[in-house]
Design a protein around this motif. Structure first.
Motif, PDB file in Angstrom:
ATOM      1  N   PHE A 179      11.627  -6.972  -4.898  1.00  0.00           N
ATOM      2  CA  PHE A 179      12.451  -7.391  -3.759  1.00  0.00           C
ATOM      3  C   PHE A 179      13.730  -6.567  -3.651  1.00  0.00           C
ATOM      4  O   PHE A 179      14.733  -7.015  -3.138  1.00  0.00           O
ATOM      5  CB  PHE A 179      12.765  -8.899  -3.804  1.00  0.00           C
ATOM      6  CG  PHE A 179      11.560  -9.728  -3.514  1.00  0.00           C
ATOM      7  CD1 PHE A 179      11.133  -9.899  -2.210  1.00  0.00           C
ATOM      8  CD2 PHE A 179      10.837 -10.301  -4.541  1.00  0.00           C
ATOM      9  CE1 PHE A 179      10.001 -10.656  -1.924  1.00  0.00           C
ATOM     10  CE2 PHE A 179       9.713 -11.059  -4.263  1.00  0.00           C
ATOM     11  CZ  PHE A 179       9.291 -11.242  -2.960  1.00  0.00           C
ATOM     12  N   GLY A 180      13.690  -5.351  -4.133  1.00  0.00           N
ATOM     13  CA  GLY A 180      14.805  -4.423  -4.032  1.00  0.00           C
ATOM     14  C   GLY A 180      14.258  -3.061  -3.664  1.00  0.00           C
ATOM     15  O   GLY A 180      13.205  -2.933  -3.047  1.00  0.00           O
ATOM     16  N   ALA A 181      14.946  -2.030  -4.092  1.00  0.00           N
ATOM     17  CA  ALA A 181      14.575  -0.656  -3.755  1.00  0.00           C
ATOM     18  C   ALA A 181      13.307  -0.230  -4.496  1.00  0.00           C
ATOM     19  O   ALA A 181      13.293  -0.159  -5.716  1.00  0.00           O
ATOM     20  CB  ALA A 181      15.717   0.286  -4.080  1.00  0.00           C
ATOM     21  N   TYR A 240       7.015   3.930  -4.466  1.00  0.00           N
ATOM     22  CA  TYR A 240       5.979   3.781  -3.449  1.00  0.00           C
ATOM     23  C   TYR A 240       5.643   5.139  -2.836  1.00  0.00           C
ATOM     24  O   TYR A 240       4.468   5.453  -2.600  1.00  0.00           O
ATOM     25  CB  TYR A 240       6.395   2.795  -2.351  1.00  0.00           C
ATOM     26  CG  TYR A 240       5.309   2.673  -1.316  1.00  0.00           C
ATOM     27  CD1 TYR A 240       4.128   1.980  -1.596  1.00  0.00           C
ATOM     28  CD2 TYR A 240       5.419   3.313  -0.087  1.00  0.00           C
ATOM     29  CE1 TYR A 240       3.098   1.922  -0.667  1.00  0.00           C
ATOM     30  CE2 TYR A 240       4.397   3.258   0.838  1.00  0.00           C
ATOM     31  CZ  TYR A 240       3.244   2.565   0.550  1.00  0.00           C
ATOM     32  OH  TYR A 240       2.218   2.522   1.452  1.00  0.00           O
ATOM     33  N   TYR A 241       6.650   5.949  -2.578  1.00  0.00           N
ATOM     34  CA  TYR A 241       6.422   7.306  -2.057  1.00  0.00           C
ATOM     35  C   TYR A 241       5.497   8.071  -2.995  1.00  0.00           C
ATOM     36  O   TYR A 241       4.549   8.724  -2.552  1.00  0.00           O
ATOM     37  CB  TYR A 241       7.769   8.005  -1.895  1.00  0.00           C
ATOM     38  CG  TYR A 241       7.713   9.446  -1.453  1.00  0.00           C
ATOM     39  CD1 TYR A 241       7.126   9.809  -0.253  1.00  0.00           C
ATOM     40  CD2 TYR A 241       8.275  10.447  -2.234  1.00  0.00           C
ATOM     41  CE1 TYR A 241       7.097  11.138   0.162  1.00  0.00           C
ATOM     42  CE2 TYR A 241       8.250  11.768  -1.826  1.00  0.00           C
ATOM     43  CZ  TYR A 241       7.662  12.111  -0.638  1.00  0.00           C
ATOM     44  OH  TYR A 241       7.627  13.423  -0.238  1.00  0.00           O
ATOM     45  N   LEU A 242       5.723   7.960  -4.298  1.00  0.00           N
ATOM     46  CA  LEU A 242       4.836   8.589  -5.277  1.00  0.00           C
ATOM     47  C   LEU A 242       3.428   8.009  -5.159  1.00  0.00           C
ATOM     48  O   LEU A 242       2.442   8.741  -5.149  1.00  0.00           O
ATOM     49  CB  LEU A 242       5.385   8.398  -6.694  1.00  0.00           C
ATOM     50  CG  LEU A 242       4.449   8.779  -7.840  1.00  0.00           C
ATOM     51  CD1 LEU A 242       4.029  10.239  -7.755  1.00  0.00           C
ATOM     52  CD2 LEU A 242       5.124   8.479  -9.174  1.00  0.00           C
ATOM     53  N   GLY A 273       9.145  -3.160  -1.884  1.00  0.00           N
ATOM     54  CA  GLY A 273      10.548  -2.997  -1.504  1.00  0.00           C
ATOM     55  C   GLY A 273      10.795  -1.643  -0.881  1.00  0.00           C
ATOM     56  O   GLY A 273      11.547  -0.825  -1.411  1.00  0.00           O
ATOM     57  N   LEU A 274      10.147  -1.382   0.221  1.00  0.00           N
ATOM     58  CA  LEU A 274      10.289  -0.124   0.956  1.00  0.00           C
ATOM     59  C   LEU A 274      11.550  -0.248   1.810  1.00  0.00           C
ATOM     60  O   LEU A 274      11.492  -0.499   3.004  1.00  0.00           O
ATOM     61  CB  LEU A 274       9.040   0.087   1.812  1.00  0.00           C
ATOM     62  CG  LEU A 274       8.820   1.427   2.465  1.00  0.00           C
ATOM     63  CD1 LEU A 274       8.747   2.539   1.432  1.00  0.00           C
ATOM     64  CD2 LEU A 274       7.548   1.396   3.283  1.00  0.00           C
ATOM     65  N   PRO A 287      11.939  -6.219   2.265  1.00  0.00           N
ATOM     66  CA  PRO A 287      10.770  -6.131   1.397  1.00  0.00           C
ATOM     67  C   PRO A 287       9.589  -6.935   1.951  1.00  0.00           C
ATOM     68  O   PRO A 287       9.760  -7.946   2.613  1.00  0.00           O
ATOM     69  CB  PRO A 287      11.250  -6.708   0.062  1.00  0.00           C
ATOM     70  CG  PRO A 287      12.368  -7.611   0.410  1.00  0.00           C
ATOM     71  CD  PRO A 287      13.003  -7.038   1.648  1.00  0.00           C
ATOM     72  N   LEU A 288       8.389  -6.427   1.636  1.00  0.00           N
ATOM     73  CA  LEU A 288       7.162  -7.030   2.143  1.00  0.00           C
ATOM     74  C   LEU A 288       6.397  -7.722   1.022  1.00  0.00           C
ATOM     75  O   LEU A 288       6.300  -7.193  -0.089  1.00  0.00           O
ATOM     76  CB  LEU A 288       6.263  -5.954   2.766  1.00  0.00           C
ATOM     77  CG  LEU A 288       6.866  -5.117   3.889  1.00  0.00           C
ATOM     78  CD1 LEU A 288       5.924  -3.975   4.255  1.00  0.00           C
ATOM     79  CD2 LEU A 288       7.164  -5.972   5.102  1.00  0.00           C
TER      80      LEU A 288
END
Length: 187
Positions: A65-67, A72-74, A90-91, A174-175
């Motif tokens: 629920f944060g950065a 995710y990019y990786l 957390g995008l 966040p999703l």
């Protein structure tokens, strides 16, 4: 001890050439690597996949629920992204912060002196200013905009989405896993 970036890249390159290796399952999710390392790993995974091998990324959570933007990019370099049902994506986009020491130095009676070659030469500002100057803020915002564009376009291309759809997900994040699945950000 954790493997170094070089160890991981070397192992993937060796696996790429090894006919016994059919694919890789990687646990990702911690936000402890920078964008340059994430990009190098993305490129290495892409080369691995180009040899016809599968790559699956798994995470308990991207950012709790944060950065979680960098991990995710990786993960978008992999064929599939699996997320634990209790996890989150957390995008959340990018930010920058700078600590300024001029006030502390003033209290200590220290007056740093630097020659400034131009208004956009801002490395010494953390010692000579109490906040960002307009040129420094412009530099930082332009850098963040550039990196953000690379991230959004990379995610969009990897997940076969439009950049607008990725930006909408960032705005909503966040999703929860069901929201991320519905947005086609995980598998």
């Amino acid at each position: 001890t954790r493997p170094s970036l070089r160890d991981i890249v070397d192992a993937l390159e060796a696996a790429e050439a090894d006919p016994r290796v059919k694919g890789v399952l990687a646990r990702v999710g911690s936000d402890d690597i920078g964008f340059a390392k994430a990009q190098q790993l993305r490129d290495t995974i892409a080369a691995f996949r180009a040899k016809g091998k599968f790559a699956i990324a798994f995470s308990d959570s991207f950012g709790e629920f944060g950065a979680g933007t960098r991990p995710y990019y990786l993960a978008t370099a992999f064929d599939q992204i699996w997320l634990q049902p209790m996890g989150s994506l957390g995008l959340t986009g990018l930010y920058a912060e700078a600590t300024f020491f001029k006030g502390t130095l003033d209290k200590l009676g220290i007056a740093p002196k630097f020659d400034h070659k131009g208004q956009f030469k801002t490395a010494a500002n953390v010692l000579t200013e109490t906040q960002m100057t307009p040129p420094q803020r412009e530099e930082v915002e332009d850098l963040l905009k550039s990196i953000s564009g690379q991230v959004v376009n990379g995610i969009a291309q990897a997940r076969k989405l439009s950049p607008d759809a990725v930006n909408a997900a960032i705005d909503k994040a966040p999703l929860l896993p069901n929201e991320a699945l519905q947005a086609k950000l995980i598998d």
